[in-house]
Every structure is written in structure tokens, then in C-alpha cells.
Design an enzyme around this catalytic site. Structure first.
Site, PDB file in Angstrom:
ATOM      1  N   ASN A  41     -12.335  -0.940   0.401  1.00 53.10           N
ATOM      2  CA  ASN A  41     -11.232  -0.615   1.305  1.00 53.10           C
ATOM      3  C   ASN A  41     -11.438  -1.303   2.659  1.00 53.10           C
ATOM      4  O   ASN A  41     -12.562  -1.411   3.156  1.00 53.10           O
ATOM      5  CB  ASN A  41     -11.024   0.896   1.449  1.00 53.10           C
ATOM      6  CG  ASN A  41     -12.257   1.663   1.863  1.00 53.10           C
ATOM      7  OD1 ASN A  41     -13.383   1.251   1.615  1.00 53.10           O
ATOM      8  ND2 ASN A  41     -12.046   2.809   2.492  1.00 53.10           N
ATOM      9  N   ILE A  42     -10.327  -1.758   3.205  1.00 53.42           N
ATOM     10  CA  ILE A  42     -10.333  -2.491   4.469  1.00 53.42           C
ATOM     11  C   ILE A  42      -9.339  -1.814   5.404  1.00 53.42           C
ATOM     12  O   ILE A  42      -8.134  -1.825   5.133  1.00 53.42           O
ATOM     13  CB  ILE A  42      -9.925  -3.971   4.262  1.00 53.42           C
ATOM     14  CG1 ILE A  42     -10.789  -4.648   3.183  1.00 53.42           C
ATOM     15  CG2 ILE A  42      -9.977  -4.726   5.586  1.00 53.42           C
ATOM     16  CD1 ILE A  42     -12.254  -4.813   3.537  1.00 53.42           C
ATOM     17  N   GLU A  43      -9.845  -1.223   6.468  1.00 56.70           N
ATOM     18  CA  GLU A  43      -8.969  -0.523   7.413  1.00 56.70           C
ATOM     19  C   GLU A  43      -8.499  -1.455   8.528  1.00 56.70           C
ATOM     20  O   GLU A  43      -8.999  -2.572   8.672  1.00 56.70           O
ATOM     21  CB  GLU A  43      -9.713   0.671   8.017  1.00 56.70           C
ATOM     22  CG  GLU A  43     -10.004   1.747   6.990  1.00 56.70           C
ATOM     23  CD  GLU A  43     -10.675   2.970   7.568  1.00 56.70           C
ATOM     24  OE1 GLU A  43     -10.667   3.998   6.893  1.00 56.70           O
ATOM     25  OE2 GLU A  43     -11.219   2.903   8.698  1.00 56.70           O
ATOM     26  N   GLU A  54      -9.498  -0.162  -4.653  1.00 58.14           N
ATOM     27  CA  GLU A  54      -9.073  -0.458  -6.021  1.00 58.14           C
ATOM     28  C   GLU A  54      -7.903  -1.428  -6.046  1.00 58.14           C
ATOM     29  O   GLU A  54      -7.798  -2.275  -6.925  1.00 58.14           O
ATOM     30  CB  GLU A  54      -8.765   0.822  -6.810  1.00 58.14           C
ATOM     31  CG  GLU A  54      -7.732   1.739  -6.206  1.00 58.14           C
ATOM     32  CD  GLU A  54      -8.323   2.779  -5.255  1.00 58.14           C
ATOM     33  OE1 GLU A  54      -9.078   2.394  -4.350  1.00 58.14           O
ATOM     34  OE2 GLU A  54      -7.992   3.975  -5.414  1.00 58.14           O
ATOM     35  N   CYS A  90      -1.938   3.709  -4.936  1.00 61.96           N
ATOM     36  CA  CYS A  90      -2.793   3.023  -5.904  1.00 61.96           C
ATOM     37  C   CYS A  90      -2.457   3.439  -7.325  1.00 61.96           C
ATOM     38  O   CYS A  90      -2.478   2.620  -8.243  1.00 61.96           O
ATOM     39  CB  CYS A  90      -4.263   3.286  -5.611  1.00 61.96           C
ATOM     40  SG  CYS A  90      -4.866   2.345  -4.191  1.00 61.96           S
TER      41      CYS A  90
HETATM   42 ZN    ZN Z   1      -5.138   3.891  -2.589  1.00 59.62          ZN
END
Ligand code: ZN
Length: 131
Positions: A41-43, A54, A90
Site C-alpha cells: 500500500n502506498i499512501e 493488493e 479492492c
Molecule cells: Zn483496498
């Protein structure tokens, strides 16, 4: 192969960019040819631009030329208990981009593992057949 996939998800989790939530997620997609593609995950300071691990992994697979039927398994790792499950966005993406009965392994740093599928995560999902 399952253990290798799960280890790849945990390895990818280390690359998560999460300065705001500190909630690291790793993901790894296993492809029919044996290749594994990772995601994390990239914020972003503009929160809505954040991308889940994902989705990054599955999108990367598509960007490399793989298609739905090339994807045979997905692992998603977290440090929380119970193991993190995919968000609603997702679930919709997974429903469309990977086969509905693909095993998805939700794992955490406590050694817990839940196996599910896109169809279980999004019953009555919306797809191109719905249009
Ligand atoms: Zn998600």
C-alpha cells in the site's frame, strides 16, 4: 508455492509507504508461469489517492501483460489481528480482474491464515455481465 507466495507478500509489506496510518499491507500475486508479482500500500497526503497493496500487485501483473486467467493465487499480509481483509474497492477490483475462485490467503505476522476467494469476498458482485 503457497509458502513462497506468502513470504513474498511479507517481503513486499516492508516497502509499504504509510506515513499517516502506519498500517502496512503487502501483497503477492502468483501467476500461472510461476512468477510472483508484489505490491504494497502506498499512501498520499491527499488521502484519497492512497492505493491498496493488493490492487497495486494485481495492476502490476496486468501492466506486465498478464490477464485474468494467468492469476492463480493471491496473498495479502498485515500486522494486525485478525488478518486484514480487502477493502470494498479492492473486492470489486479483485472480482473483475482475477478468477472468482482464486485462492486468496489473508495472513498476518501472528501466523494466522484465512483462505477465501473473490466470490466469497463479494457475493453478488458487479461485473461486465451486469451491464
Ligand atoms: Zn483496498
Amino acid at each position: 508455492m503457497k509458502e513462497k507466495l506468502i513470504n513474498a507478500a511479507f517481503a513486499a509489506q516492508k516497502n509499504a509507504y504509510v506515513p499517516y496510518s502506519k498500517f502496512k499491507i503487502g501483497a503477492a500475486v502468483l501467476l500461472r508461469d510461476g512468477k510472483i508479482i508484489q505490491g504494497a500500500n502506498i499512501e498520499n497526503a491527499s488521502y484519497s489517492l492512497t492505493m491498496c497493496g493488493e490492487r497495486n500487485a494485481v495492476y502490476r501483473a496486468y501492466c506486465e501483460g498478464y490477464k485474468k486467467d494467468d492469476i492463480v493465487a493471491l496473498a495479502i499480509s498485515s500486522n494486525c489481528r485478525p488478518a486484514a481483509t480487502p477493502c470494498g474497492a479492492c473486492r470489486q477490483v479483485l472480482y473483475e480482474l482475477i478468477p472468482e475462485n482464486t485462492p486468496i490467503y489473508l495472513v498476518n505476522s501472528y501466523g494466522d491464515e484465512i483462505e477465501t476467494t473473490p466470490k466469497e469476498l463479494l457475493p453478488c458482485g458487479f461485473s461486465k455481465e451486469s451491464l
